[in-house]
Design a protein around this motif. Structure first.
Motif, PDB file in Angstrom:
ATOM      1  N   GLY A  31       4.077  44.611   8.087  1.00 28.86           N
ATOM      2  CA  GLY A  31       5.123  43.586   8.257  1.00 28.86           C
ATOM      3  C   GLY A  31       5.988  43.926   9.451  1.00 28.86           C
ATOM      4  N   TYR A  32       5.545  43.492  10.644  1.00 31.14           N
ATOM      5  CA  TYR A  32       6.235  43.888  11.884  1.00 31.14           C
ATOM      6  C   TYR A  32       7.663  43.348  11.973  1.00 31.14           C
ATOM      7  CZ  TYR A  32       1.391  44.848  13.159  1.00 31.14           C
ATOM      8  OH  TYR A  32       0.107  45.306  13.167  1.00 31.14           O
ATOM      9  N   GLU A  33       7.939  42.292  11.223  1.00 31.13           N
ATOM     10  CA  GLU A  33       9.274  41.686  11.315  1.00 31.13           C
ATOM     11  C   GLU A  33      10.288  42.391  10.413  1.00 31.13           C
ATOM     12  OE1 GLU A  33       9.510  39.204  13.510  1.00 31.13           O
ATOM     13  OE2 GLU A  33       7.342  39.422  13.820  1.00 31.13           O
ATOM     14  N   GLY A  34       9.806  43.302   9.567  1.00 34.68           N
ATOM     15  CA  GLY A  34      10.698  43.902   8.557  1.00 34.68           C
ATOM     16  C   GLY A  34      11.584  44.996   9.127  1.00 34.68           C
ATOM     17  N   GLY A  35      12.378  45.582   8.258  1.00 30.37           N
ATOM     18  CA  GLY A  35      13.184  46.737   8.648  1.00 30.37           C
ATOM     19  C   GLY A  35      14.618  46.378   8.957  1.00 30.37           C
ATOM     20  N   GLU A  75      21.695  51.669  11.625  1.00 34.59           N
ATOM     21  CA  GLU A  75      21.948  51.802  10.173  1.00 34.59           C
ATOM     22  C   GLU A  75      20.925  52.750   9.547  1.00 34.59           C
ATOM     23  OE1 GLU A  75      23.155  47.233   9.341  1.00 34.59           O
ATOM     24  OE2 GLU A  75      21.917  48.207   7.813  1.00 34.59           O
ATOM     25  N   VAL A  76      19.676  52.611   9.999  1.00 37.92           N
ATOM     26  CA  VAL A  76      18.591  53.437   9.463  1.00 37.92           C
ATOM     27  C   VAL A  76      18.840  54.910   9.802  1.00 37.92           C
ATOM     28  CG1 VAL A  76      16.124  53.936   9.729  1.00 37.92           C
ATOM     29  CG2 VAL A  76      16.892  51.569   9.451  1.00 37.92           C
ATOM     30  N   LEU A  77      19.256  55.156  11.038  1.00 38.49           N
ATOM     31  CA  LEU A  77      19.546  56.550  11.438  1.00 38.49           C
ATOM     32  C   LEU A  77      20.716  57.111  10.624  1.00 38.49           C
ATOM     33  CD1 LEU A  77      19.067  56.231  15.291  1.00 38.49           C
ATOM     34  CD2 LEU A  77      17.735  57.699  13.760  1.00 38.49           C
ATOM     35  N   ARG A  78      21.681  56.258  10.328  1.00 39.20           N
ATOM     36  CA  ARG A  78      22.821  56.689   9.503  1.00 39.20           C
ATOM     37  C   ARG A  78      22.349  57.094   8.109  1.00 39.20           C
ATOM     38  NH1 ARG A  78      26.429  51.953   7.973  1.00 39.20           N
ATOM     39  NH2 ARG A  78      24.728  51.811   6.497  1.00 39.20           N
ATOM     40  N   ASP A  79      21.313  56.417   7.589  1.00 41.24           N
ATOM     41  CA  ASP A  79      20.851  56.659   6.214  1.00 41.24           C
ATOM     42  C   ASP A  79      19.725  57.680   6.109  1.00 41.24           C
ATOM     43  OD1 ASP A  79      22.700  54.878   5.377  1.00 41.24           O
ATOM     44  OD2 ASP A  79      21.295  53.208   5.094  1.00 41.24           O
ATOM     45  N   ARG A  80      19.159  58.133   7.227  1.00 38.34           N
ATOM     46  CA  ARG A  80      18.031  59.067   7.149  1.00 38.34           C
ATOM     47  C   ARG A  80      18.444  60.377   6.482  1.00 38.34           C
ATOM     48  NH1 ARG A  80      15.999  63.615   7.676  1.00 38.34           N
ATOM     49  NH2 ARG A  80      18.014  64.216   8.514  1.00 38.34           N
ATOM     50  N   ARG A  81      17.678  60.814   5.504  1.00 35.59           N
ATOM     51  CA  ARG A  81      17.994  62.052   4.787  1.00 35.59           C
ATOM     52  C   ARG A  81      16.778  62.508   3.995  1.00 35.59           C
ATOM     53  NH1 ARG A  81      22.898  60.168   2.211  1.00 35.59           N
ATOM     54  NH2 ARG A  81      22.756  58.800   4.005  1.00 35.59           N
ATOM     55  N   SER A  82      16.825  63.769   3.532  1.00 41.45           N
ATOM     56  CA  SER A  82      15.786  64.277   2.631  1.00 41.45           C
ATOM     57  C   SER A  82      16.263  64.130   1.200  1.00 41.45           C
ATOM     58  CB  SER A  82      15.528  65.759   2.905  1.00 41.45           C
ATOM     59  OG  SER A  82      15.073  65.954   4.217  1.00 41.45           O
ATOM     60  N   LEU A 119       4.222  52.000   5.493  1.00 39.92           N
ATOM     61  CA  LEU A 119       4.548  53.424   5.670  1.00 39.92           C
ATOM     62  C   LEU A 119       3.530  54.107   6.591  1.00 39.92           C
ATOM     63  CD1 LEU A 119       6.224  55.932   4.358  1.00 39.92           C
ATOM     64  CD2 LEU A 119       4.171  56.227   3.008  1.00 39.92           C
ATOM     65  N   LEU A 120       2.241  53.869   6.322  1.00 37.28           N
ATOM     66  CA  LEU A 120       1.197  54.551   7.103  1.00 37.28           C
ATOM     67  C   LEU A 120       1.134  54.026   8.524  1.00 37.28           C
ATOM     68  CD1 LEU A 120      -1.446  54.863   4.276  1.00 37.28           C
ATOM     69  CD2 LEU A 120      -0.252  56.747   5.425  1.00 37.28           C
ATOM     70  N   TRP A 121       1.355  52.722   8.660  1.00 37.18           N
ATOM     71  CA  TRP A 121       1.358  52.171  10.016  1.00 37.18           C
ATOM     72  C   TRP A 121       2.553  52.728  10.787  1.00 37.18           C
ATOM     73  CZ3 TRP A 121       4.612  49.216  13.055  1.00 37.18           C
ATOM     74  CH2 TRP A 121       4.056  48.847  14.290  1.00 37.18           C
ATOM     75  N   ALA A 122       3.733  52.751  10.136  1.00 38.61           N
ATOM     76  CA  ALA A 122       4.919  53.308  10.802  1.00 38.61           C
ATOM     77  C   ALA A 122       4.667  54.773  11.164  1.00 38.61           C
ATOM     78  CB  ALA A 122       6.139  53.193   9.886  1.00 38.61           C
ATOM     79  N   ALA A 123       4.022  55.505  10.271  1.00 35.60           N
ATOM     80  CA  ALA A 123       3.796  56.944  10.475  1.00 35.60           C
ATOM     81  C   ALA A 123       2.982  57.195  11.731  1.00 35.60           C
ATOM     82  CB  ALA A 123       3.088  57.531   9.259  1.00 35.60           C
ATOM     83  N   PHE A 124       1.782  56.610  11.788  1.00 33.22           N
ATOM     84  CA  PHE A 124       0.891  56.930  12.914  1.00 33.22           C
ATOM     85  C   PHE A 124      -0.188  55.856  13.046  1.00 33.22           C
ATOM     86  CE2 PHE A 124      -1.810  60.508  15.015  1.00 33.22           C
ATOM     87  CZ  PHE A 124      -1.209  60.280  16.243  1.00 33.22           C
ATOM     88  N   TYR A 181      10.341  59.239   7.852  1.00 33.68           N
ATOM     89  CA  TYR A 181      11.757  59.283   7.443  1.00 33.68           C
ATOM     90  C   TYR A 181      12.443  57.953   7.749  1.00 33.68           C
ATOM     91  CZ  TYR A 181      12.733  64.170   6.095  1.00 33.68           C
ATOM     92  OH  TYR A 181      12.820  65.360   5.420  1.00 33.68           O
ATOM     93  N   LEU A 182      12.183  57.409   8.948  1.00 32.09           N
ATOM     94  CA  LEU A 182      12.880  56.179   9.348  1.00 32.09           C
ATOM     95  C   LEU A 182      12.428  54.995   8.503  1.00 32.09           C
ATOM     96  CD1 LEU A 182      13.043  56.606  13.231  1.00 32.09           C
ATOM     97  CD2 LEU A 182      14.821  57.078  11.543  1.00 32.09           C
ATOM     98  N   TYR A 183      11.116  54.908   8.237  1.00 34.25           N
ATOM     99  CA  TYR A 183      10.650  53.808   7.378  1.00 34.25           C
ATOM    100  C   TYR A 183      11.292  53.926   5.994  1.00 34.25           C
ATOM    101  CZ  TYR A 183       7.975  50.570   4.649  1.00 34.25           C
ATOM    102  OH  TYR A 183       7.645  49.544   3.802  1.00 34.25           O
ATOM    103  N   CYS A 184      11.322  55.155   5.478  1.00 34.79           N
ATOM    104  CA  CYS A 184      11.880  55.359   4.136  1.00 34.79           C
ATOM    105  C   CYS A 184      13.372  55.020   4.106  1.00 34.79           C
ATOM    106  CB  CYS A 184      11.641  56.809   3.671  1.00 34.79           C
ATOM    107  SG  CYS A 184       9.903  57.130   3.325  1.00 34.79           S
TER     108      CYS A 184
END
Ligand SMILES: Cc1cc2nc3c(=O)[nH]c(=O)nc-3n(C[C@H](O)[C@H](O)[C@H](O)COP(=O)(O)O)c2cc1C
Length: 221
Positions: A37-41, A46-53, A70-75, A174-177
């Motif tokens: 879903g290329y339009e999503g996200g 905001e995403v960088l603000r929320d990135r965490r483990s 997730l897999l497409w975003a990954a690699f 991390y960013l997708y999550c």
């Protein structure tokens, strides 16, 4: 005599049917992933603000849509004309493979076809790390470098560049999550020889890192 032959034929047939059912029910099929879903996200800042483990996962299976994205975003392949990917890779070696350990088995992400190829019909999630939560996370990604794709580079360079390349992929995850409200943590605490044996890796394949992904569990909300 006739009745005996009939009984033998019936027994043989039912044995054959059970055998066929068993064989088919034990064979993992490739999983075709839907178009990302290329339009999503959400907005990048905001995403960088929320990135965490986070390390507490719900037992819920990841949806097919989340797994695909997730897999497409990954690699994944983001430029089909050149086959280049969503993460950079030194010399464009593309030496990192993503293995996906789930309850039903172990798969390999085939980025070109955007699908999962079955590797093992076994739940090896508990072997993907030394921490107890890894067996609960519905998905554990295992980043494996194939040194045989890295030309004539020396061992040190192969180790360095494959670790660096993995870092970019893990950050994409991390960013997708963070964007989708999923829980994730990248992990180096792995019994690599045990995991490599379970995965039946070749000697030139090296486990770099693993990363657990799932929906957040109760105490991480
Ligand atoms: C290369 C690397 C290896 C890591 N290994 C583990 C690990 O084995 N287990 C774990 O729980 N966290 C691991 N982490 C996650 C870090 O502990 C985490 O990123 C750090 O505490 C900072 O927290 P943050 O990611 O929320 O900013 C690792 C992180 C990196 C970059």
């Amino acid at each position: 005599m006739k009745r005996k032959t009939f009984r033998t034929v019936c027994l043989t047939l039912s044995f054959l049917m059970v055998w066929i059912v068993l064989i088919y029910s034990q064979t993992l099929e490739p999983i075709a992933l839907s178009e990302p879903g290329y339009e999503g996200g959400r907005a990048l800042m905001e995403v960088l603000r929320d990135r965490r483990s986070t390390r507490v996962f719900s037992a819920d299976k990841l949806s097919e849509r989340d797994l695909s994205n997730l897999l497409w975003a990954a690699f994944g392949v983001n430029r089909p004309e050149s086959g280049k990917r969503t993460a950079p890779s030194a010399v464009n070696w593309q030496e990192i493979d993503i293995y996906v350990a789930m309850a039903e088995g172990l798969y390999l992400y085939d980025a070109k076809a955007h699908r999962l190829v079955p590797v093992l019909e076994q739940d090896i999630r508990a072997l993907t790390g030394r921490q107890p939560f890894v067996k609960e996370a519905p998905v554990n990604l295992i980043y494996v470098a194939d040194f045989s794709r890295m030309g004539s580079a020396g061992e040190d360079d192969k180790s360095f560049y494959s670790a660096a390349d993995t870092g970019f992929i893990a950050q994409n995850v991390y960013l997708y999550c963070a964007s989708e409200g999923l829980a994730t943590v990248v992990r180096g605490l792995i019994d690599r020889p045990a995991l490599a044996a379970a995965m039946k890796l070749r000697p030139e394949q090296r486990i770099i890192l693993a990363q657990s992904v799932g929906y957040p569990g109760e105490s991480s909300l």
